[in-house]
Design an enzyme around this catalytic site. Structure first.
Site: not given
Ligand code: IPE
Ligand code: IPE
Ligand code: MG
Length: 228
Positions: A13, A16, A18, A58, A61, A183
């Site tokens: 996680d 985004g 980063w 997920s 997602n 999650s």
């Molecule tokens: C969990 O991260 C899913 C993956 C890492 C693929 P999310 O960023 O989707 O989880 P939430 O929404 O913060 O719980």
């Molecule tokens: C995890 O990073 C990657 C996926 C869920 C595919 P995020 O995209 O959730 O990154 P943040 O949580 O928005 O920083």
């Molecule tokens: Mg995330």
């Protein structure tokens, strides 16, 4: 830990965040996350991890923007099979967890080709959780069991209908980027898993973070409801 070896699960996680810190689009964070992923897999091999489950996408997602979902799907199409030399040089067997049916055809083909091309690798098994959700995993297992005529369930019977019952339950789940939640990752198998939450964003992870997680895990006393 089972006699088959250690199973580490990673909730990757923070891609985004980063990217945002660098004034880049979220997609740039996902690309950076892929680079750290390779370092982490090598780190896991060095630490003698036998099973590595990686949360890639997920079932929730799909709620993200069309652009971001499309980009992630394109990474599955282009990068999974594209790393075949890396898998074969390092003995990495690739499997997936999750319902791949809604994925684009080229991604499904790339994944199927990768699974076939790495099936004899035996240093580490890397499970990519794609369109994976722990709740769906349980529902699908129940569906398969019922279709098979099962009417009485035990935890073991239900688990035998999971996608990869031969893979031992996860021993330790680590999550990057400071969120303290599952999650929907590995709900069933995490019943007795250890949890480690790290603040570092996923694209900043490398071999040392795996070493840190496993060192932390080595201090945990697992009782599984018994007494030590
Ligand atoms: C969990 O991260 C899913 C993956 C890492 C693929 P999310 O960023 O989707 O989880 P939430 O929404 O913060 O719980
Ligand atoms: C995890 O990073 C990657 C996926 C869920 C595919 P995020 O995209 O959730 O990154 P943040 O949580 O928005 O920083
Ligand atoms: Mg995330």
């Amino acid at each position: 830990m089972s006699e088959k070896g250690l199973h580490l699960g990673l909730i990757m996680d923070g891609n985004g965040r980063w990217a945002k810190m660098r004034h880049l689009p979220r997609t740039a964070g996902h690309l950076a996350g892929l680079k750290s992923l390779k370092k982490v897999v090598l780190g896991a091999i060095n630490q003698n991890v036998k099973y590595l489950s990686l949360y890639c996408f997920s079932t929730e997602n799909w709620k993200r923007s069309e652009e971001e979902v499309k980009y992630l799907m394109s990474l599955f199409s282009s990068k999974i099979y594209g790393e075949l030399p890396f898998y074969n040089e390092n003995g990495i067997r690739i499997l997936t967890l999750g319902d791949l049916s809604p994925l684009p055809e080229d991604a499904k083909k790339a994944i199927a080709d990768t699974i076939r091309a790495t099936e004899n690798n035996s240093v580490i098994t890397v499970q990519l959780a794609i369109n994976y959700g722990g709740q769906s995993e349980i529902c699908q297992a129940v569906g398969r069991a019922v279709a098979d005529g099962v009417t009485e369930f035990t935890p073991e019977i239900l688990r035998s209908y999971f996608e990869h019952p031969e893979i031992p339950p996860v021993d330790v789940i680590a999550r990057s980027a400071g969120e303290i939640r599952l999650s929907n990752f590995l709900l069933y198998d995490s019943a007795y898993a250890e949890f480690i939450f790290c603040d570092k964003l996923w694209p900043d992870w490398n071999e040392e973070d795996v070493a840190f997680v496993l060192k932390e895990y080595s201090h945990r006393v697992r009782r599984f409801g018994g007494v030590k």
